[in-house]
Design a protein around this motif. Structure first.
Motif, PDB file in Angstrom:
ATOM      1  N   THR A 139       0.298  48.479  10.282  1.00  0.00           N
ATOM      2  CA  THR A 139       0.018  49.668  11.080  1.00  0.00           C
ATOM      3  C   THR A 139      -0.900  49.267  12.227  1.00  0.00           C
ATOM      4  O   THR A 139      -1.611  48.271  12.150  1.00  0.00           O
ATOM      5  N   ARG A 140      -0.891  50.069  13.262  1.00  0.00           N
ATOM      6  CA  ARG A 140      -1.725  49.778  14.427  1.00  0.00           C
ATOM      7  C   ARG A 140      -3.200  49.861  14.035  1.00  0.00           C
ATOM      8  O   ARG A 140      -3.643  50.858  13.477  1.00  0.00           O
ATOM      9  N   GLY A 141      -3.920  48.791  14.272  1.00  0.00           N
ATOM     10  CA  GLY A 141      -5.329  48.741  13.936  1.00  0.00           C
ATOM     11  C   GLY A 141      -5.602  48.491  12.463  1.00  0.00           C
ATOM     12  O   GLY A 141      -6.746  48.463  12.043  1.00  0.00           O
ATOM     13  N   GLY A 142      -4.550  48.304  11.678  1.00  0.00           N
ATOM     14  CA  GLY A 142      -4.716  48.082  10.243  1.00  0.00           C
ATOM     15  C   GLY A 142      -5.008  46.622   9.932  1.00  0.00           C
ATOM     16  O   GLY A 142      -5.056  45.770  10.832  1.00  0.00           O
ATOM     17  N   PRO A 143      -5.192  46.323   8.664  1.00  0.00           N
ATOM     18  CA  PRO A 143      -5.483  44.943   8.284  1.00  0.00           C
ATOM     19  C   PRO A 143      -4.272  44.037   8.498  1.00  0.00           C
ATOM     20  O   PRO A 143      -3.124  44.487   8.481  1.00  0.00           O
ATOM     21  N   LEU A 144      -4.531  42.759   8.706  1.00  0.00           N
ATOM     22  CA  LEU A 144      -3.453  41.792   8.860  1.00  0.00           C
ATOM     23  C   LEU A 144      -2.856  41.466   7.502  1.00  0.00           C
ATOM     24  O   LEU A 144      -3.572  41.303   6.520  1.00  0.00           O
ATOM     25  N   ILE A 145      -1.544  41.372   7.476  1.00  0.00           N
ATOM     26  CA  ILE A 145      -0.817  41.092   6.242  1.00  0.00           C
ATOM     27  C   ILE A 145      -0.019  39.815   6.445  1.00  0.00           C
ATOM     28  O   ILE A 145       0.596  39.611   7.494  1.00  0.00           O
ATOM     29  N   ARG A 146      -0.021  38.955   5.457  1.00  0.00           N
ATOM     30  CA  ARG A 146       0.745  37.711   5.500  1.00  0.00           C
ATOM     31  C   ARG A 146       2.141  37.997   4.953  1.00  0.00           C
ATOM     32  O   ARG A 146       2.301  38.430   3.815  1.00  0.00           O
ATOM     33  N   TYR A 147       3.164  37.782   5.787  1.00  0.00           N
ATOM     34  CA  TYR A 147       4.548  38.020   5.393  1.00  0.00           C
ATOM     35  C   TYR A 147       5.194  36.726   4.943  1.00  0.00           C
ATOM     36  O   TYR A 147       4.955  35.665   5.527  1.00  0.00           O
ATOM     37  N   ALA A 148       6.026  36.815   3.924  1.00  0.00           N
ATOM     38  CA  ALA A 148       6.766  35.655   3.442  1.00  0.00           C
ATOM     39  C   ALA A 148       7.819  35.270   4.475  1.00  0.00           C
ATOM     40  O   ALA A 148       8.261  36.089   5.277  1.00  0.00           O
ATOM     41  N   ARG A 149       8.240  34.026   4.441  1.00  0.00           N
ATOM     42  CA  ARG A 149       9.253  33.547   5.387  1.00  0.00           C
ATOM     43  C   ARG A 149      10.628  34.012   4.938  1.00  0.00           C
ATOM     44  O   ARG A 149      11.076  33.713   3.826  1.00  0.00           O
TER      45      ARG A 149
END
Length: 151
Positions: free
Chosen positions: A115-125
């Motif tokens: 989300t805008r301004g939300g925490p960074l999330i690590r996405y799987a490849r």
């Protein structure tokens, strides 16, 4: 040298011998066929090497709101987002704009805010775009079919 580079060096002189209009027709047919095969593979939730996409992370039960648990990338594989373009010099199948950023994060396995301004999330490849052996063969067959009918 990758398989794609080998295919390109093999096909480049054959395609260059065609007239610009025939080249444009061939490359447009290749781009549309490649886009359709990429769409089918994304719908099957498979990487180009045939392995399944990494599953979504489990969600907490106490979260407010609804998370859709259907097939991943349902809208991103539509033709309006996954674009196939060609001209007399080459072809391109890919994403543009905001969708390209989303696709790039999943393609490379990067981090992004959900989300805008939300925490960074690590996405799987999860490789959305890539060439499988069947797609390379289909491109080669399409090229040979077009060259034999053109001559």
């Amino acid at each position: 040298m990758s398989d794609l580079e080998q295919l390109e060096t093999w096909a480049a002189p054959l395609i260059a011998a065609l007239s610009p209009s025939a080249r444009r027709t061939l490359l447009q047919a290749m781009a549309v066929d490649l886009r359709r095969s990429q769409q089918r593979r994304i719908a099957q939730q498979c990487n180009p090497d045939g392995s399944a996409y990494a599953p979504r992370k489990p969600q907490r039960e106490d979260r407010v709101g609804r998370i859709r648990r259907g097939v991943m990338f349902r809208r991103i594989r539509q033709a309006r987002h996954l674009r196939a373009t060609s001209d007399a010099d080459g072809l391109r199948v890919g994403y543009a704009g905001r969708v390209a950023r989303i696709a790039r994060v999943h393609q490379d396995g990067g981090t992004d805010g959900a989300t805008r301004g939300g925490p960074l999330i690590r996405y799987a490849r999860r490789q959305l775009l890539g060439f499988s052996g069947a797609e390379r063969g289909r491109i080669r067959d399409l090229l040979l079919t077009h060259l034999t009918t053109a001559l």
